[in-house]
Design a protein around this motif. Sequence first.
Motif, PDB file in Angstrom:
ATOM      1  N   LEU A 188       0.823  -1.207   0.000  1.00  0.00           N
ATOM      2  CA  LEU A 188       0.000   0.000   0.000  1.00  0.00           C
ATOM      3  C   LEU A 188       0.865   1.268   0.000  1.00  0.00           C
ATOM      4  CD1 LEU A 188      -2.787  -1.081   2.508  1.00  0.00           C
ATOM      5  CD2 LEU A 188      -2.982  -0.875   0.023  1.00  0.00           C
ATOM      6  N   GLU A 189       2.038   1.224   0.654  1.00  0.00           N
ATOM      7  CA  GLU A 189       2.925   2.383   0.636  1.00  0.00           C
ATOM      8  C   GLU A 189       3.405   2.690  -0.782  1.00  0.00           C
ATOM      9  OE1 GLU A 189       6.012   1.440   3.426  1.00  0.00           O
ATOM     10  OE2 GLU A 189       4.781   1.982   5.152  1.00  0.00           O
ATOM     11  N   VAL A 190       3.634   1.656  -1.559  1.00  0.00           N
ATOM     12  CA  VAL A 190       4.056   1.852  -2.944  1.00  0.00           C
ATOM     13  C   VAL A 190       2.874   2.287  -3.808  1.00  0.00           C
ATOM     14  CG1 VAL A 190       4.920   0.655  -5.003  1.00  0.00           C
ATOM     15  CG2 VAL A 190       5.983   0.243  -2.770  1.00  0.00           C
ATOM     16  N   LYS A 191       1.727   1.642  -3.614  1.00  0.00           N
ATOM     17  CA  LYS A 191       0.543   1.886  -4.457  1.00  0.00           C
ATOM     18  C   LYS A 191      -0.115   3.237  -4.146  1.00  0.00           C
ATOM     19  CE  LYS A 191      -2.656  -0.148  -7.146  1.00  0.00           C
ATOM     20  NZ  LYS A 191      -2.440  -0.607  -8.479  1.00  0.00           N
ATOM     21  N   TYR A 192      -0.168   3.605  -2.867  1.00  0.00           N
ATOM     22  CA  TYR A 192      -0.848   4.838  -2.449  1.00  0.00           C
ATOM     23  C   TYR A 192       0.073   5.666  -1.540  1.00  0.00           C
ATOM     24  CZ  TYR A 192      -4.810   2.079  -4.034  1.00  0.00           C
ATOM     25  OH  TYR A 192      -5.654   1.300  -4.775  1.00  0.00           O
ATOM     26  N   PRO A 193       1.123   6.264  -2.093  1.00  0.00           N
ATOM     27  CA  PRO A 193       2.055   7.034  -1.252  1.00  0.00           C
ATOM     28  C   PRO A 193       1.374   8.278  -0.669  1.00  0.00           C
ATOM     29  CG  PRO A 193       2.555   7.343  -3.579  1.00  0.00           C
ATOM     30  CD  PRO A 193       1.478   6.297  -3.504  1.00  0.00           C
ATOM     31  N   GLY A 194       1.710   8.558   0.560  1.00  0.00           N
ATOM     32  CA  GLY A 194       1.182   9.755   1.208  1.00  0.00           C
ATOM     33  C   GLY A 194      -0.207   9.591   1.804  1.00  0.00           C
ATOM     34  N   GLU A 195      -0.821   8.443   1.660  1.00  0.00           N
ATOM     35  CA  GLU A 195      -2.151   8.232   2.238  1.00  0.00           C
ATOM     36  C   GLU A 195      -2.036   7.446   3.541  1.00  0.00           C
ATOM     37  OE1 GLU A 195      -5.438   7.180  -0.137  1.00  0.00           O
ATOM     38  OE2 GLU A 195      -4.530   7.886  -1.982  1.00  0.00           O
ATOM     39  N   GLU A 196      -3.111   7.508   4.322  1.00  0.00           N
ATOM     40  CA  GLU A 196      -3.143   6.787   5.589  1.00  0.00           C
ATOM     41  C   GLU A 196      -4.225   5.723   5.530  1.00  0.00           C
ATOM     42  OE1 GLU A 196      -3.530   9.371   8.922  1.00  0.00           O
ATOM     43  OE2 GLU A 196      -1.944  10.706   8.224  1.00  0.00           O
ATOM     44  N   TRP A 197      -3.970   4.601   6.185  1.00  0.00           N
ATOM     45  CA  TRP A 197      -4.919   3.494   6.210  1.00  0.00           C
ATOM     46  C   TRP A 197      -4.761   2.715   7.498  1.00  0.00           C
ATOM     47  CZ3 TRP A 197      -1.060   3.962   2.509  1.00  0.00           C
ATOM     48  CH2 TRP A 197       0.093   3.229   2.764  1.00  0.00           C
ATOM     49  N   GLU A 198      -5.734   1.898   7.740  1.00  0.00           N
ATOM     50  CA  GLU A 198      -5.714   1.018   8.908  1.00  0.00           C
ATOM     51  C   GLU A 198      -5.948  -0.407   8.420  1.00  0.00           C
ATOM     52  OE1 GLU A 198      -8.662   0.093  12.597  1.00  0.00           O
ATOM     53  OE2 GLU A 198      -8.287   2.201  12.137  1.00  0.00           O
ATOM     54  N   ILE A 199      -5.062  -1.314   8.811  1.00  0.00           N
ATOM     55  CA  ILE A 199      -5.172  -2.720   8.416  1.00  0.00           C
ATOM     56  C   ILE A 199      -5.592  -3.520   9.634  1.00  0.00           C
ATOM     57  CG2 ILE A 199      -3.934  -4.732   7.544  1.00  0.00           C
ATOM     58  CD1 ILE A 199      -1.961  -2.799   6.200  1.00  0.00           C
ATOM     59  N   SER A 200      -6.583  -4.397   9.439  1.00  0.00           N
ATOM     60  CA  SER A 200      -7.028  -5.255  10.537  1.00  0.00           C
ATOM     61  C   SER A 200      -7.472  -6.602   9.982  1.00  0.00           C
ATOM     62  CB  SER A 200      -8.174  -4.594  11.311  1.00  0.00           C
ATOM     63  OG  SER A 200      -9.283  -4.397  10.462  1.00  0.00           O
ATOM     64  N   ARG A 201      -7.571  -7.569  10.888  1.00  0.00           N
ATOM     65  CA  ARG A 201      -8.098  -8.873  10.506  1.00  0.00           C
ATOM     66  C   ARG A 201      -9.613  -8.799  10.549  1.00  0.00           C
ATOM     67  NH1 ARG A 201      -4.998 -13.553  13.800  1.00  0.00           N
ATOM     68  NH2 ARG A 201      -6.217 -14.877  12.426  1.00  0.00           N
ATOM     69  N   GLN A 202     -10.237  -9.650   9.769  1.00  0.00           N
ATOM     70  CA  GLN A 202     -11.688  -9.718   9.815  1.00  0.00           C
ATOM     71  C   GLN A 202     -12.108 -10.329  11.150  1.00  0.00           C
ATOM     72  OE1 GLN A 202     -12.104 -11.873   6.037  1.00  0.00           O
ATOM     73  NE2 GLN A 202     -13.415 -10.195   5.396  1.00  0.00           N
ATOM     74  N   ALA A 203     -13.240  -9.908  11.659  1.00  0.00           N
ATOM     75  CA  ALA A 203     -13.721 -10.398  12.948  1.00  0.00           C
ATOM     76  C   ALA A 203     -14.114 -11.866  12.842  1.00  0.00           C
ATOM     77  CB  ALA A 203     -14.911  -9.563  13.401  1.00  0.00           C
ATOM     78  N   GLY A 204     -13.866 -12.606  13.890  1.00  0.00           N
ATOM     79  CA  GLY A 204     -14.226 -14.021  13.915  1.00  0.00           C
ATOM     80  C   GLY A 204     -13.231 -14.874  13.152  1.00  0.00           C
ATOM     81  N   ARG A 205     -13.467 -16.166  13.157  1.00  0.00           N
ATOM     82  CA  ARG A 205     -12.573 -17.082  12.455  1.00  0.00           C
ATOM     83  C   ARG A 205     -12.938 -17.103  10.977  1.00  0.00           C
ATOM     84  NH1 ARG A 205     -11.243 -23.413  13.320  1.00  0.00           N
ATOM     85  NH2 ARG A 205     -10.128 -23.591  11.376  1.00  0.00           N
ATOM     86  N   GLN A 206     -11.941 -17.063  10.153  1.00  0.00           N
ATOM     87  CA  GLN A 206     -12.134 -17.024   8.710  1.00  0.00           C
ATOM     88  C   GLN A 206     -11.591 -18.301   8.089  1.00  0.00           C
ATOM     89  OE1 GLN A 206     -13.797 -14.436   7.357  1.00  0.00           O
ATOM     90  NE2 GLN A 206     -13.958 -13.723   9.451  1.00  0.00           N
ATOM     91  N   TYR A 207     -12.173 -18.684   6.974  1.00  0.00           N
ATOM     92  CA  TYR A 207     -11.627 -19.817   6.238  1.00  0.00           C
ATOM     93  C   TYR A 207     -10.240 -19.476   5.724  1.00  0.00           C
ATOM     94  CZ  TYR A 207     -16.111 -22.140   6.441  1.00  0.00           C
ATOM     95  OH  TYR A 207     -17.239 -22.743   6.889  1.00  0.00           O
ATOM     96  N   ASN A 208     -10.035 -18.230   5.359  1.00  0.00           N
ATOM     97  CA  ASN A 208      -8.722 -17.783   4.926  1.00  0.00           C
ATOM     98  C   ASN A 208      -8.309 -16.613   5.819  1.00  0.00           C
ATOM     99  OD1 ASN A 208      -6.422 -16.856   3.694  1.00  0.00           O
ATOM    100  ND2 ASN A 208      -7.223 -17.038   1.620  1.00  0.00           N
ATOM    101  N   PRO A 209      -7.427 -16.843   6.774  1.00  0.00           N
ATOM    102  CA  PRO A 209      -7.048 -15.759   7.686  1.00  0.00           C
ATOM    103  C   PRO A 209      -6.161 -14.709   7.042  1.00  0.00           C
ATOM    104  CG  PRO A 209      -5.757 -17.714   8.144  1.00  0.00           C
ATOM    105  CD  PRO A 209      -6.770 -18.101   7.096  1.00  0.00           C
ATOM    106  N   TYR A 210      -5.770 -14.919   5.789  1.00  0.00           N
ATOM    107  CA  TYR A 210      -4.885 -13.985   5.113  1.00  0.00           C
ATOM    108  C   TYR A 210      -5.665 -12.970   4.279  1.00  0.00           C
ATOM    109  CZ  TYR A 210      -1.889 -17.780   6.541  1.00  0.00           C
ATOM    110  OH  TYR A 210      -1.271 -18.748   7.281  1.00  0.00           O
ATOM    111  N   HIS A 211      -6.950 -12.831   4.539  1.00  0.00           N
ATOM    112  CA  HIS A 211      -7.748 -11.757   3.956  1.00  0.00           C
ATOM    113  C   HIS A 211      -7.783 -10.641   4.994  1.00  0.00           C
ATOM    114  CE1 HIS A 211     -10.155 -14.396   0.914  1.00  0.00           C
ATOM    115  NE2 HIS A 211      -8.861 -14.434   0.721  1.00  0.00           N
TER     116      HIS A 211
END
Length: 143
Positions: free
Chosen positions: A71-94
């Motif tokens: 995201l730093e490369v794709k959207y320089p100068g912007e701010e974001w928040e990354i989090s895991r989805q709530a609960g157990r996921q079939y794919n935890p890497y989303h």
Amino acid sequence: MHPITAIEITASIIFVIVIFVIAVLLPDKIRKISLITAGSITVLLLVFFAVRPYWLDYQVSKRTEQLNQYLEVKYPGEEWEISRQAGRQYNPYHLEVRFSNEKDWIYIYSVIDAENIHQSVWGVPGAMAPSDGKHYELYPLEK
């Protein structure tokens, strides 16, 4: 405990019980070896269920860093928040990403490795289309 985890543990317990019953019913010559094998399988399953949450947390933290670099490369100068989805996921890497200049939008990125990161799901406000978002990325079907 999540229902999927409960099902996995229940299936493992049933599997171990069946293995021990079979081991006890085997002839005396191979009973000792089969009980040791059944005990070893039990220990391996216990280690698996004990270590898996920590392994997933480690992998998710590594992939969160990879997504952050992307995201730093794709959207320089912007701010974001990354989090895991709530609960157990079939794919935890989303991973969910919320950009500060698009408060009501949720972008879910699938992080396979540092080279394979793409948006897979979009949470859009109201009746808007995903393509209306400022950070919408169209993932090519063929590379």
